[in-house]
Design a protein around this motif. Structure first.
Motif, short mmCIF file in Angstrom:
data_model
loop_
_atom_site.label_atom_id
_atom_site.label_comp_id
_atom_site.label_asym_id
_atom_site.label_seq_id
_atom_site.Cartn_x
_atom_site.Cartn_y
_atom_site.Cartn_z
N LEU A 177 76.74 61.94 30.23
CA LEU A 177 76.09 60.64 30.31
C LEU A 177 74.58 60.71 30.14
O LEU A 177 73.91 59.66 30.12
CB LEU A 177 76.42 59.97 31.66
CG LEU A 177 77.90 59.63 31.88
CD1 LEU A 177 78.13 59.20 33.33
CD2 LEU A 177 78.34 58.54 30.92
N GLN A 178 74.05 61.90 29.99
CA GLN A 178 72.60 62.04 29.84
C GLN A 178 72.09 61.18 28.69
O GLN A 178 72.64 61.17 27.59
CB GLN A 178 72.23 63.50 29.60
CG GLN A 178 70.73 63.74 29.54
CD GLN A 178 70.38 65.21 29.35
OE1 GLN A 178 71.25 66.03 29.02
NE2 GLN A 178 69.13 65.56 29.58
N ASP A 179 71.03 60.42 28.97
CA ASP A 179 70.33 59.58 28.00
C ASP A 179 71.15 58.39 27.50
O ASP A 179 70.77 57.75 26.51
CB ASP A 179 69.85 60.41 26.80
CG ASP A 179 68.85 61.48 27.20
OD1 ASP A 179 68.11 61.24 28.18
OD2 ASP A 179 68.81 62.55 26.57
N TRP A 239 72.94 56.29 32.30
CA TRP A 239 71.96 57.25 32.82
C TRP A 239 70.65 56.54 33.15
O TRP A 239 70.06 56.76 34.21
CB TRP A 239 71.75 58.33 31.76
CG TRP A 239 70.83 59.46 32.08
CD1 TRP A 239 69.49 59.52 31.87
CD2 TRP A 239 71.21 60.75 32.62
NE1 TRP A 239 69.00 60.75 32.23
CE2 TRP A 239 70.03 61.53 32.70
CE3 TRP A 239 72.42 61.31 33.02
CZ2 TRP A 239 70.03 62.84 33.18
CZ3 TRP A 239 72.42 62.62 33.49
CH2 TRP A 239 71.24 63.37 33.57
N LYS A 240 70.23 55.66 32.26
CA LYS A 240 68.98 54.92 32.48
C LYS A 240 69.09 53.98 33.67
O LYS A 240 68.13 53.79 34.42
CB LYS A 240 68.60 54.16 31.20
CG LYS A 240 68.19 55.07 30.05
CD LYS A 240 67.80 54.26 28.82
CE LYS A 240 67.23 55.16 27.73
NZ LYS A 240 68.19 56.16 27.25
N GLY A 296 73.27 72.04 35.13
CA GLY A 296 73.43 70.82 34.37
C GLY A 296 72.22 69.93 34.55
O GLY A 296 71.48 70.07 35.53
N PRO A 297 71.98 69.01 33.63
CA PRO A 297 70.81 68.14 33.72
C PRO A 297 70.93 67.13 34.86
O PRO A 297 72.02 66.71 35.23
CB PRO A 297 70.79 67.42 32.36
CG PRO A 297 72.23 67.41 31.94
CD PRO A 297 72.80 68.70 32.44
N THR A 298 69.80 66.77 35.42
CA THR A 298 69.73 65.72 36.44
C THR A 298 68.77 64.64 35.94
O THR A 298 67.86 64.92 35.17
CB THR A 298 69.24 66.27 37.79
OG1 THR A 298 67.98 66.94 37.60
CG2 THR A 298 70.25 67.24 38.38
N CYS A 299 68.98 63.42 36.39
CA CYS A 299 68.19 62.31 35.86
C CYS A 299 66.84 62.17 36.53
O CYS A 299 66.03 61.34 36.13
CB CYS A 299 68.98 61.00 35.95
SG CYS A 299 68.90 60.20 37.56
N PHE A 339 75.29 51.21 42.01
CA PHE A 339 74.05 51.74 42.58
C PHE A 339 74.33 53.10 43.22
O PHE A 339 73.60 54.08 43.00
CB PHE A 339 73.49 50.77 43.61
CG PHE A 339 72.21 51.22 44.25
CD1 PHE A 339 70.98 50.93 43.66
CD2 PHE A 339 72.22 51.92 45.45
CE1 PHE A 339 69.79 51.34 44.26
CE2 PHE A 339 71.04 52.33 46.06
CZ PHE A 339 69.83 52.04 45.46
N GLY A 340 75.38 53.18 44.02
CA GLY A 340 75.72 54.44 44.68
C GLY A 340 76.21 55.49 43.71
O GLY A 340 75.87 56.67 43.83
N GLU A 341 77.02 55.06 42.74
CA GLU A 341 77.54 56.02 41.77
C GLU A 341 76.46 56.54 40.84
O GLU A 341 76.65 57.56 40.16
CB GLU A 341 78.67 55.38 40.97
CG GLU A 341 79.94 55.20 41.79
CD GLU A 341 81.05 54.51 41.03
OE1 GLU A 341 82.20 54.65 41.46
OE2 GLU A 341 80.76 53.83 40.02
N GLY A 342 75.32 55.87 40.83
CA GLY A 342 74.19 56.39 40.07
C GLY A 342 73.77 57.77 40.54
O GLY A 342 73.25 58.58 39.76
N ARG A 343 74.01 58.08 41.81
CA ARG A 343 73.68 59.40 42.32
C ARG A 343 74.59 60.47 41.72
O ARG A 343 74.19 61.61 41.52
CB ARG A 343 73.78 59.42 43.84
CG ARG A 343 72.95 58.38 44.52
CD ARG A 343 71.48 58.49 44.14
NE ARG A 343 70.80 59.50 44.93
CZ ARG A 343 69.56 59.89 44.71
NH1 ARG A 343 68.87 59.39 43.72
NH2 ARG A 343 69.00 60.81 45.49
#
Length: 265
Positions: free
Chosen positions: A72-74, A78-79, A143-146, A192-196
């Motif tokens: 989901l990066q970028d 992700w945003k 792995g990448p983190t936002c 909002f929570g799943e954004g983590r």
């Protein structure tokens, strides 16, 4: 019989870890200033399922979900997760779902209620966090983190997610204040929570436990007369704010709803 054989086969492959008892619980810490619950707060450590341990199916599910969601990066999801990093911006993030942007100017009693409940949420989150000391996912698998990783973030335990506990608490309260918008509010609060999870800074189990943690706190809050009184005042305030408007931009809200509707995992 077939079910027993299947479980035996899965266990033999190492996919089911041996049951591990949670660490013994120290005494509940004394309640600090603020909040509604004080020493009436439920002990969420004794209610939440234990944090996953290495070798268990839940632990493997956490690792798999973390690695798979790095795709989901970028992306727009992700945003959105990056925009939801700031917990202080949660109420604004719920503007489309609620139909109006609440501020300290148009909803001071609501803001005060949420701030006071936040004290109870923090206490309910910090106790199990400090006992389990579960590592964040990026410390287990690369792995990448936002968001930029920091020593403070890495030192803060994963389980349960305080970010999601806060988000779901606010979502539950606002859904009660505007029941006709409950579906939209709770869908956005879940995102909002799943954004983590999307950001790679919390495991799936931590996100789920954060949601349960919030539900425990909100149930307890309703047993307090002071909370119910403040909730009634906030209900009138939110109704007036929704009537006064203005409503958020419809195009932006439609785009947000499209993102929220898609599960990240």
């Amino acid at each position: 019989m077939r079910a027993k054989l299947l479980l035996a086969a899965v266990a033999a492959l190492g996919l089911i870890g041996a049951a591990t008892a949670p660490p013994p619980a120290p005494a509940m810490p004394a309640a600090g200033p603020g909040g509604y619950l004080g020493d009436m707060a439920p002990d969420t450590y004794r209610i939440l399922p234990p944090a996953p341990v290495a070798g268990s199916t839940r632990y493997q599910a956490d690792r798999t979900t973390y690695l798979e969601t790095r795709r989901l990066q970028d992306t727009p999801r992700w945003k959105m997760a990056q925009g939801d990093v700031d917990q202080g911006g949660l109420v604004k993030s719920l503007s489309c779902a609620l139909g109006v942007t609440l501020t300290r100017d148009n909803a001071p009693r609501t803001a005060a209620l949420l701030a006071k409940a936040g004290v109870d949420v923090s206490r309910a989150t910090n106790r199990p966090k400090d006992i389990y000391r579960r590592q964040r996912p990026y410390l287990i698998d690369e792995g990448p983190t936002c968001i930029e990783r920091s020593a403070a973030l890495s030192a803060s335990p994963d389980y349960p997610s305080g970010h999601n506990a806060w988000g779901w608490t606010v979502g539950l309260i606002l859904a009660e204040l505007a029941p006709d918008r409950a579906t939209e509010i709770l869908a956005r609060a879940r995102a909002f929570g799943e954004g983590r999870l999307v950001c790679g800074v919390h495991n799936l189990s931590a996100v789920e436990a954060g949601r349960l943690n919030a539900s425990i706190v909100v149930a307890a809050l309703h047993g307090q007369a002071a909370f119910r009184t403040d909730l009634d005042a906030a209900r009138q305030e939110v109704a007036a704010a929704r009537k006064a408007g203005p409503a958020p931009d419809p195009a932006a809200c439609a785009a947000e709803a499209e993102i929220v509707a898609k599960s990240p995992y």
